[in-house]
Design a protein around this motif. Structure first.
Motif, short mmCIF file in Angstrom:
data_model
loop_
_atom_site.label_atom_id
_atom_site.label_comp_id
_atom_site.label_asym_id
_atom_site.label_seq_id
_atom_site.Cartn_x
_atom_site.Cartn_y
_atom_site.Cartn_z
N LEU A 29 -5.11 -10.28 3.18
CA LEU A 29 -4.63 -9.28 2.09
C LEU A 29 -4.92 -7.88 2.43
O LEU A 29 -4.08 -6.96 2.27
CB LEU A 29 -5.41 -9.95 1.10
N LEU A 30 -6.15 -7.66 3.09
CA LEU A 30 -6.71 -6.44 3.43
C LEU A 30 -5.33 -5.55 4.38
O LEU A 30 -5.22 -4.49 3.87
CB LEU A 30 -8.00 -6.26 4.10
N ASN A 32 -2.71 -6.53 4.80
CA ASN A 32 -1.07 -6.14 4.04
C ASN A 32 -1.12 -5.16 3.20
O ASN A 32 -0.25 -4.23 3.18
CB ASN A 32 -0.95 -7.48 3.19
N ILE A 33 -2.39 -5.04 2.44
CA ILE A 33 -2.38 -3.60 1.66
C ILE A 33 -2.28 -2.43 2.46
O ILE A 33 -1.70 -1.43 2.09
CB ILE A 33 -3.95 -3.65 0.99
N PHE A 34 -3.05 -2.57 3.69
CA PHE A 34 -2.84 -1.21 4.53
C PHE A 34 -1.43 -1.09 4.93
O PHE A 34 -1.08 0.03 4.88
CB PHE A 34 -3.98 -1.52 5.86
N ARG A 36 1.09 -1.61 3.28
CA ARG A 36 1.85 -1.21 2.35
C ARG A 36 1.68 0.15 1.92
O ARG A 36 2.51 0.98 1.68
CB ARG A 36 1.70 -2.08 1.14
N LYS A 37 0.40 0.48 2.26
CA LYS A 37 0.29 2.09 2.16
C LYS A 37 0.76 2.87 3.14
O LYS A 37 0.83 3.89 2.89
CB LYS A 37 -1.61 2.43 1.96
N GLU A 39 3.32 2.05 4.53
CA GLU A 39 4.93 2.47 4.45
C GLU A 39 5.03 3.34 3.32
O GLU A 39 6.17 4.27 3.60
CB GLU A 39 5.34 1.01 3.49
N ALA A 40 4.25 3.55 2.48
CA ALA A 40 4.67 4.61 1.36
C ALA A 40 4.42 6.15 2.08
O ALA A 40 4.77 7.02 1.38
CB ALA A 40 3.39 4.40 0.16
N GLU A 375 18.74 0.59 -1.15
CA GLU A 375 17.93 -0.38 -1.00
C GLU A 375 16.43 -0.12 -0.69
O GLU A 375 16.34 0.70 0.24
CB GLU A 375 18.53 -1.65 -0.12
N LYS A 376 15.34 -0.80 -0.86
CA LYS A 376 14.20 -0.23 -0.71
C LYS A 376 13.87 -1.08 0.66
O LYS A 376 13.98 -2.16 1.00
CB LYS A 376 13.19 -1.00 -1.64
N GLY A 378 10.65 -1.13 2.71
CA GLY A 378 8.99 -0.44 2.39
C GLY A 378 9.03 0.24 1.22
O GLY A 378 9.63 -0.18 0.30
N ALA A 379 8.47 1.38 1.32
CA ALA A 379 8.68 2.41 0.29
C ALA A 379 9.47 3.40 0.31
O ALA A 379 9.73 4.18 -0.88
CB ALA A 379 7.17 3.13 0.45
N LYS A 381 13.41 4.67 0.00
CA LYS A 381 14.85 4.17 -0.75
C LYS A 381 15.86 4.65 0.47
O LYS A 381 15.99 5.87 0.83
CB LYS A 381 15.05 5.10 -1.88
#
Lengths: 505, 175
Positions: A29-30, A32-34, A36-37, A39-40, A375-376, A378-379, A381
């Motif tokens: 999970l950690l 994955n959160i990393f 996603r961050k 990606e942003a 489409e998205k 990651g973060a 568009k």
């Protein structure tokens, strides 16, 4: 004693396993959160320097992998009821035999197939019998190939400038592009195709083994719609640049293109320049309008978009009616209808014009909004570069605005297209009846003078039927307008038929 | 708790497994020590992850929490342009207005949002699910009941048009 040891040890082992599993999950999970961050943060690195001659999309894809990946998918094939793309496009002539009579005397009567994805635009053109069995003009390559650097090269030559690779790559050089366009427009297809292969690519170098190619010819590529320095979307096609300037000079109300009205109000003495004057949202339609339009592209005059009077079917028709060929001065026509001998017009996929009459255009919805929806990834568009039928992508294409179930939207489209199809079939029946009546009148010895008004009606009827049948939305782009045009087609066919019967009396 | 093998002897005090009360010193076996270490790692990594993932923010009322995940950025932006942005935050419309319902809904959405965002298998554009639609409808009525009571169905639970069917831009303008 030992067993109790064993037992408690066993329990400990199981518990340890569970704790390890939980730890595994938490770490997953950690990470994955990393991710996603990360990606942003959407970093962009320009790894390859592309320039004004880079027609090969591959190097651009290094800089823009997401866009490039979806662009490559235009080679995929999936069909909708009335469109989409196909592995081996089925012949439209087999499905609708009346098309053979409509196009009699024109290359489309030999070979006319369903469309497929952008990836095939050039290779399909190379193999169609319309090109292999009939001498076609190089003007076709205006849209089927990434040709602008070649126009620039020829144009520079015309202007007496040495077209070195550096010179070609340094900028768009609109004057040279226009000059090259005019020089090549009336040359034979094969000659223009050969010129394509002589133009350098700027990034992709010729192979050293005496390969004459400096760069392969490519179908529509990044360069055709994007500025290589800024990636801003732009129009590059001379035909469109001239056509939209003519439209701006007309008094056709174009509420869906507000920048044109602003240009008119400003009293500018410079011609309307879409790359300077238009909004980004308009540009998201203009890039498609460079090719998805009605035009003349044979060899009797330079490629022309007939937009002097406006974008409606009768505005286009009026321009053709008033056009004379430059060399022999005869009245404009696309082909002589083989069965009846009437000089008629051929409508080429007027998507931009029909869309302009529709409710979506009026609401400010661009071509790209539905055919290249965001489409998205990651973060980020990303505008999907897999240009395709919105019906294959209903939730992204329609539901961004239409908050109703997907099935309902599809049913609505089916209704519109079904009605258009039914009217088209009626118009086709009316047309074939008209042709039979005219043939009968000719056999009965009608004079050319008697036939003239009938021929005019015939041309109007066929032009309108062709306009909607060759337009690629089966009426959806402007449903009421499509019905109006088909209604007129039926009326003109029946008028001509009645007039021909009267001659026979 | 079944024995997998017979136990011929009762356990003796000499066992080296933990919990020996005979001396002042508690002695642990190696396995127990290892287990404790693992437990510690889990607690540590878990606490770090909770912090790194801004776990505590999810217990708050702060709209910024909702854009911890970038998928909600557009919803946040459009809310800031909406007529309600100075009177209601996300939770005011998207959670029930009583304690139990609020926390059950928070847990429900928290779990499913996390799942969807972790697996990246959500629909785009995002669509509200029926349960959450009922929550927002109830929130409209709860605040505006003195104005709309005459429009409400006679019997609770009877069908009525959702407020946002017409007032679609009050929460998220331009969407």
């Amino acid at each position: 004693m030992a067993s109790s040891n064993n037992r408690s040890f066993g329990w400990l082992a199981i518990l340890t396993g569970l704790v390890a599993l939980a730890t595994f999950g938490v770490v997953a999970l950690l990470i994955n959160i990393f991710e996603r961050k990360q990606e942003a943060r959407a970093p962009f690195v320009r790894l390859v320097d592309v320039n004004e001659v880079s027609t090969d999309p591959k190097p651009w894809g290094v800089n823009f992998p997401l866009q490039y990946e979806s662009y490559l998918r235009t080679a995929d094939t999936s069909r909708t009821e009335y469109g989409g793309s196909h592995a081996l496009p089925p012949s439209k002539l087999e499905k609708d035999p009346w098309l053979k009579r409509l196009f009699a005397g024109y290359a489309f009567s030999i070979d006319y197939r369903e469309a497929r994805g952008h990836a095939y635009m050039l290779s399909d053109q190379e193999v169609t019998k319309r090109v292999t069995e009939v001498q076609q003009a190089g003007a076709c390559l205006h849209c089927h190939a990434s040709i602008v650097p070649t126009y620039r090269r020829i144009g520079l030559q015309e202007m007496g400038v040495e077209p070195t690779e550096e010179k070609l790559a340094e900028g768009f050089h609109q004057e040279a592009v226009m000059a090259g366009f005019k020089a090549l427009s009336r040359k034979p297809y094969e000659e223009v195709y050969a010129e394509l292969e002589k133009t350098p690519d700027g990034v992709v170098e010729p192979s050293g083994d005496g390969d004459p190619h400096l760069g392969d010819a490519h179908p529509v590529s990044c360069l055709d719609c994007h500025d290589p320095d800024t990636m801003r979307i732009r129009v590059t096609r001379p035909g469109f640049i001239e056509g939209i300037a003519k439209l701006a000079n007309s008094d056709d109300p174009v509420p869906h293109l507000p920048s044109i009205q602003r240009w008119r109000d400003s009293g500018s003495t410079e011609p309307y320049d879409p790359n300077q004057d238009s909004t980004r949202q308009e540009m998201r339609s203009f890039v498609c309008g460079q090719c998805h339009v009605e035009y003349y592209c044979a060899n009797k005059m330079t490629l022309t978009f007939p937009w002097s009077n406006g974008l409606k079917v009768e505005d286009l028709e009026q321009e053709w009616d008033e056009t004379e060929f430059p060399d022999d001065g005869g009245a404009f026509y696309d082909y002589v209808h083989k069965e009846t001998g009437t000089k008629v017009y051929k409508a080429q996929h007027p998507e931009f014009e029909l869309w302009s009459q529709g409710i979506h255009a009026r609401a400010g919805v661009s071509c790209a909004d539905c055919h290249m929806p965001y489409e998205k990834q990651g973060a980020t568009k990303v505008s999907s570069h897999w240009v395709r039928s919105p019906m294959l992508n209903v939730h992204r294409a329609c539901q961004t605005c239409h908050n109703v179930p997907e099935a309902e939207l599809k049913a609505r489209v089916d209704t519109i297209q079904g009605r258009t199809r039914a009217l088209m079939d009626r118009a086709a029946t009316a047309m074939t009846d008209m042709l039979d009546a005219i043939l009968a009148a000719q056999e009965a010895g009608a004079s050319e003078e008697q036939l003239k008004p009938i021929r005019d009606l015939q041309r109007k009827a066929m032009w309108r039927l062709d306009y909607i049948s060759s337009e690629n939305s089966k009426g959806f782009h402007a449903d009421q307008e499509a019905a109006r045009i088909l209604g007129e087609s039926i009326d003109y066919s029946r008028q001509a038929q009645a007039a021909a019967y009267k001659l026979g009396k | 708790m079944t024995d997998s093998e017979p136990t011929p002897l009762p356990p003796t005090e000499a066992d080296e497994t933990g919990g020996d009360a005979s001396g002042n010193k508690i002695r642990f076996g190696k396995a127990a020590v290892l287990f404790t270490v693992f437990l510690g790692i889990l607690a540590g990594v878990g606490t770090f992850t909770f912090g790194y993932g801004k776990g505590a923010s999810y217990l708050s009322n702060n709209p910024e929490t909702c854009v911890n995940c970038h998928v909600m950025q557009e919803h946040m932006d459009s809310w800031q342009h909406s007529s309600h942005h100075h009177v209601a935050v996300c939770n005011d419309c998207h959670l029930p207005h009583h304690f139990l319902g609020k926390w059950v809904t928070k847990a429900d959405n928290g779990f499913f949002h996390s799942l969807a965002f972790t697996l990246q298998n959500y629909r785009d554009p995002i669509q509200i699910k029926p349960r959450n639609q009922r929550v927002t409808q109830a929130a409209c009525v709860d605040c505006h009941q003195d104005v709309v009571h005459a429009m409400l169905p006679v019997n609770a639970g009877e069908d009525m048009q959702s407020c946002v069917h017409c007032h679609s831009d009050v929460g998220h303008a331009f969407r």
